[in-house]
Design a protein around this motif. Sequence first.
Motif, short mmCIF file in Angstrom:
data_model
loop_
_atom_site.label_atom_id
_atom_site.label_comp_id
_atom_site.label_asym_id
_atom_site.label_seq_id
_atom_site.Cartn_x
_atom_site.Cartn_y
_atom_site.Cartn_z
N HIS A 27 -5.11 -3.18 -7.89
CA HIS A 27 -6.40 -3.86 -8.05
C HIS A 27 -7.55 -3.10 -7.37
CE1 HIS A 27 -4.07 -7.21 -9.56
NE2 HIS A 27 -3.39 -7.27 -8.43
N TYR A 28 -7.25 -1.96 -6.75
CA TYR A 28 -8.27 -1.26 -5.97
C TYR A 28 -8.26 0.24 -6.28
CZ TYR A 28 -7.88 -5.67 -3.52
OH TYR A 28 -7.84 -7.00 -3.23
N PRO A 29 -9.39 0.94 -6.10
CA PRO A 29 -9.43 2.39 -6.35
C PRO A 29 -8.46 3.12 -5.41
CG PRO A 29 -11.64 1.48 -6.12
CD PRO A 29 -10.71 0.40 -5.70
N LEU A 30 -7.55 3.87 -6.01
CA LEU A 30 -6.52 4.58 -5.24
C LEU A 30 -6.78 6.08 -5.30
CD1 LEU A 30 -3.80 4.51 -3.70
CD2 LEU A 30 -2.66 4.65 -5.92
N ALA A 31 -6.89 6.70 -4.13
CA ALA A 31 -7.08 8.16 -4.03
C ALA A 31 -5.81 8.75 -3.44
CB ALA A 31 -8.29 8.48 -3.16
N LEU A 32 -5.23 9.74 -4.13
CA LEU A 32 -3.93 10.28 -3.71
C LEU A 32 -3.96 11.80 -3.56
CD1 LEU A 32 -1.40 8.31 -5.97
CD2 LEU A 32 -1.95 7.90 -3.56
N PRO A 33 -3.12 12.32 -2.66
CA PRO A 33 -2.90 13.78 -2.62
C PRO A 33 -2.21 14.21 -3.91
CG PRO A 33 -2.04 12.68 -0.65
CD PRO A 33 -2.35 11.62 -1.63
N GLN A 34 -2.21 15.50 -4.17
CA GLN A 34 -1.56 15.99 -5.38
C GLN A 34 -0.04 16.01 -5.20
OE1 GLN A 34 -3.62 19.69 -6.33
NE2 GLN A 34 -5.17 18.56 -7.46
N GLN A 35 0.67 16.25 -6.30
CA GLN A 35 2.11 16.00 -6.34
C GLN A 35 2.95 17.06 -5.63
OE1 GLN A 35 2.82 15.39 -10.53
NE2 GLN A 35 2.41 13.21 -10.37
#
Length: 308
Positions: free
Chosen positions: A188-196
């Motif tokens: 439900h919220y903007p998710l910022a992730l490192p790359q794989q």
Amino acid sequence: MLSSEIRYFLAVANTGSLSAASEQLFVAVSAISRQIQRLENQVGVPLFARHARGMVLNEAGEIFAHHVRKNLLDMEYALAEIKGLKAVRRTLIRVACTDGLAFTLLPRLIADFRNDNPGVLFDVKVASTQGVAEALRNGECDVALQFSLHAERGVEVMGSWPAPVLIVMHQTHPLANAPQVTLADLSHYPLALPQQNTTVRQLFELASHMNGSLVEPVMTCDTFSMLFQFLLRTPQAVTICSAFTVLQEAETHGLILRSVGIDQLSQRTLQLQTQSGRPRSAALNVFLTFMLQQLDALEEPLRQRWKP
């Protein structure tokens, strides 16, 4: 003290082509090619696989390069000992680390160490988990600090500390004071992730798949500083990291770290690593002792900063 053949061999191995080695060494391509062929004749087998775009070490070349680099390191330590430089004086320590550790932890530790040891210089290489492991195996660094999921071959683990994957958000975020946070809540919220290519992302993806909670990030990036700045400017956003990554920054910027209580997210450890069986300078031994003491002291306070 290196022969031309060995110098040219290492240059081609490092750059991947005769032309790139020529630019690095300011030597004609034809001269480098002749020396490489002479070396291969002496060894008795080809050392490179030759392609249209360049030259790549084959299996024999990898073995030969490993031993050449090891011998060079042994020579450096021998010369240092002969010159009486085993004391902690003007000595260079080469460190490799992954991106999250370059954000806050390692700069702080190096700065604190140099307060008492101003003659020690540092060269820091920031790379992926695979790149850090390769740099350590190839003797391109003296010590590595990285998050690990398993033991690396040829590596001596000097110290290891639990580094679970945590959710990071603003203290005003709707999930900040929730009784429990689940992966499904993050959708439900903007998710910022490192790359794989990072261990933190790999564990997050594994946990998401096993729990049937696939969340699409609004942004991915290979530097944590980008994720951190995005989080600061997006009050509803969340990202992931370990407590070691943000240190005081979480409290300073009004952030909170939460656990989602999934076993897969607790499999990482922070490891202080050196190359197995390799001699160490006096300065390196002092630095390793300092790192062990500091990381031991940090572990408990950091654990107390995040909520289950």
